[in-house]
Design an enzyme around this catalytic site. Structure first.
Site, PDB file in Angstrom:
ATOM      1  N   ARG A  98       6.585   5.491   6.546  1.00  0.00           N
ATOM      2  CA  ARG A  98       7.603   5.360   5.517  1.00  0.00           C
ATOM      3  C   ARG A  98       8.625   4.336   5.979  1.00  0.00           C
ATOM      4  NH1 ARG A  98      11.330  10.057   3.073  1.00  0.00           N
ATOM      5  NH2 ARG A  98      11.840   9.015   1.147  1.00  0.00           N
ATOM      6  N   GLU A 141      10.991  -0.343  -1.032  1.00  0.00           N
ATOM      7  CA  GLU A 141       9.847  -0.862  -1.766  1.00  0.00           C
ATOM      8  C   GLU A 141       9.888  -0.447  -3.236  1.00  0.00           C
ATOM      9  OE1 GLU A 141       6.259   2.112  -0.754  1.00  0.00           O
ATOM     10  OE2 GLU A 141       7.093   1.171   1.024  1.00  0.00           O
ATOM     11  N   HIS A 185       2.024  -1.168   0.586  1.00  0.00           N
ATOM     12  CA  HIS A 185       1.815   0.288   0.579  1.00  0.00           C
ATOM     13  C   HIS A 185       0.439   0.633   0.015  1.00  0.00           C
ATOM     14  CE1 HIS A 185       4.072   4.383   0.547  1.00  0.00           C
ATOM     15  NE2 HIS A 185       2.816   4.517   0.906  1.00  0.00           N
TER      16      HIS A 185
END
Lengths: 305, 304
Positions: A224, A253, A271
């Site tokens: 993360r 993000e 991601h």
């Protein structure tokens, strides 16, 4: 009349067909009675007020391992169970972690950029021809859950030494244990961030950790964005405090700090750590198993407590 | 007076220090007597007329595993031994092979390009619903030192390993295939790791590429000649296969301009052996071969 299963995210017709015998499947989030199951993701979650809108709610089933925006205390107070799909995408995430490590250490993206710009190896021959090898390095893993273990198994096959930091030592692995992240960083050549990152451990990877890792060090993050102090990382990549980084997650993000975009010693992916069809199928199957178990009054395979 | 060791390529002070007790070191390629050892690389032409210029030459020690431009027959006729450093860089090359595989299958370069262009994920289906590496059939062409290291690494990813080699290796329990085509039919990924030369030029041709299939990926860390690049470019363009990761090219350092425009190929500039550990191991292997010759011992890596 069948109870209702509420889908907060679209997961496709094949997924919905798993439930149509037992539930009315709906995407209508209007508060009402009759809704027994909510399928959602950790980033959307559910708070107490939301739960109060669905008095018959028995289960919040998160697609993915995250449940950061589900109010667990509120759920418990209302007798609502919460499940996730921990481990279902572990192999897929671990694969990308190793890919980012190899891309960063062996200059795969940098090499590709040089060739596409017509430079072959580029001006910095030493960087691409006399770089430290992956084989033989010390690989430090932060967090030895399902993903961390899969990363360790993969990296061990590269003739590396594997060490880890975790809240508790794991008795069933023979990798070296470190009792703090800083001690791990001092020992390691590469840090791979694979723990459950949340507000309690925000910016665990700070300037001191990067300094401890050293000028040949690489950092890989598939966990993360909040796990890393991005200001410190950008500075460390710019001034050579560490050699490189491979990042699949970012603090804000889908916005990525513009400083990253111009650095040649960072590999950036959007991601996609869990982004394979096998991981999607495994996570879907896990949601189905948890929903069925609730319906059948059996123990839930992946209850979060 | 010490015999002369001729260096066709610079290998640094540490290398020279290792042989300085026995040899005078020179980079002057003028034909003359007194030269007993030549250190070179496989792609520098070393033919009979060159050898005739050095009547005392006893050993041609190649830095690296290649010896494609050394005339082995001419050397044998003149009683000159030829050695290489086979295996010394195997781990390093295998590491890059796996890196190219992961980059190609998991869209690492494509993802990086999208982010740097301000697009985040770009093609969502490609980024989020791609076949996983875990569970795939990994086909390795060539089961020498590098092929074995690739197999060991890929086995760590919970994959199935198969290989094609001139002969079956009895000490491996990976599945053997008697041809590149049969391997490609079974495999999801083909990794090219054999000793590629003129005898097996274009082993990976249109037929092999088609057999691999539309979700297939091809990785090449061996030699550009191993692949028919015309067929590969066509296959990447029309979706006959999904992607490729290439560290070597026909005509390198020139790379076919078609590759530069494709977003389903990962390109690296022949850096497979490019680590300081591999350099040190190859230097040590050259020293071992030369000192074995100087002391009249069996050569560790003689090429015949």
């Amino acid at each position: 009349m069948k109870p209702t299963l509420l889908l907060a995210i679209p997961l496709g017709k094949a997924f919905e067909q798993n439930f149509t015998d037992r539930y009315e499947v709906s995407a209508d989030m209007t508060p009402r009675s009759g809704v027994e199951v909510l399928v959602t993701i950790g980033a959307i979650g559910a708070d107490g007020t939301f739960m109060d809108g669905f008095p018959d709610l028995k289960l919040i089933s998160c697609f993915g391992s995250g449940y950061e925006s589900v109010d667990l205390t509120a759920a418990k107070a209302r007798g609502i169970k919460v499940t996730n799909t921990v481990g279902a995408n572990a192999a897929t995430v671990a694969d990308l972690a190793v890919g980012l490590l190899l891309a960063s250490m062996r200059h795969v993206v940098y090499g590709d950029q040089q060739i596409r710009a017509g430079h072959w190896r580029g001006k910095n021959m030493a960087k691409v021809l006399f770089t430290p090898s992956v084989t033989g390095r010390k690989i430090g893993i932060i967090g030895l859950g399902a993903i961390g273990r899969k990363i360790g198994e993969r990296m061990a096959a590269f003739e590396t030494e594997v060490g880890y930091f975790n809240r508790s030592k794991k008795d069933d692995v023979n990798w070296q244990y470190f009792s703090t992240p800083l001690e791990l960083a001092e020992w390691a050549d590469v840090l791979i961030i694979a723990h459950r990152a949340d507000e309690t451990n925000r910016h665990m990877i700070n300037a001191a950790m990067m300094k401890a890792l050293g000028p040949e060090g690489h950092i890989v993050n598939i966990s993360r964005g909040s796990a890393i102090d991005e200001d410190a990382l950008i500075a460390a990549l710019q001034d050579g405090t560490i050699a490189g980084a491979g990042l699949d997650v970012f603090e804000d993000e889908p916005n990525v700090r513009p400083e990253f975009l111009t650095l040649p010693n960072v590999v950036l992916t959007p991601h996609i750590g869990g982004g394979t069809r096998e991981a999607f199928a495994a996570m879907s199957a896990t949601v189905v198993a948890n929903v069925y178990a609730m319906g059948d009054g059996k123990p839930l395979p992946n209850e979060v407590i | 007076m010490k015999p002369i060791l001729l260096l066709a390529i610079p290998l640094g002070k540490a290398f020279e220090a290792n042989v300085a007790d026995y040899f005078d070191i020179s980079t002057d390629m003028t034909p003359r007597a007194g030269v007993e050892a030549l250190v070179t690389v496989g792609n520098i032409v070393t033919d009979g007329p060159f050898m005739d210029g050095f009547p005392n030459l006893k050993i041609i020690a190649c830095f690296g595993s290649g010896y494609e431009n050394i005339d082995i027959t001419a050397a044998k006729l003149r009683n000159i031994k030829v050695t290489n450093t086979v295996g010394a860089n195997a781990s390093t090359v295998a590491d890059l092979a796996v890196g190219l595989l992961l980059a190609s299958m998991r869209n690492i370069v494509y993802g990086d390009q999208n982010i740097r262009a301000g697009q985040w994920r770009g093609n969502l289906a490609r980024m989020l619903f791609t076949p996983s590496v875990t569970g795939r059939h990994i086909g390795i062409i060539g089961m020498g030192a590098i092929g074995r290291k690739i197999g060991e690494r890929m086995a760590g990813f919970e994959t199935k390993i198969g290989y094609f080699n001139r002969s079956m290796k009895v000490d491996l329990r990976w599945r053997y295939f008697p041809s590149a085509l049969k391997l490609a039919t079974w495999a999801d990924v083909l990794i090219i790791a054999h000793r590629a030369d003129d005898s097996n030029r274009h082993m990976v041709n249109a037929e092999v590429i088609k057999a691999l299939g539309k979700e297939g990926h091809i990785i090449n860390i061996a030699h550009g000649n191993a692949i028919d690049e015309d067929a590969l470019i066509a296959a990447l363009k029309d979706g006959t296969i999904a992607g490729a990761g290439l560290d070597v090219f026909q005509g390198e350092p020139n790379v076919r301009p078609e590759f530069l425009q494709l977003n389903n190929v990962v390109l690296t500039p022949h850096i497979g052996g490019g680590t300081r550990e591999a350099f040190a191991a190859m230097s040590a292997a050259v020293v071992n071969n030369i000192m074995a010759m100087a002391k009249g011992r069996a050569l560790p890596n003689e090429v015949t």
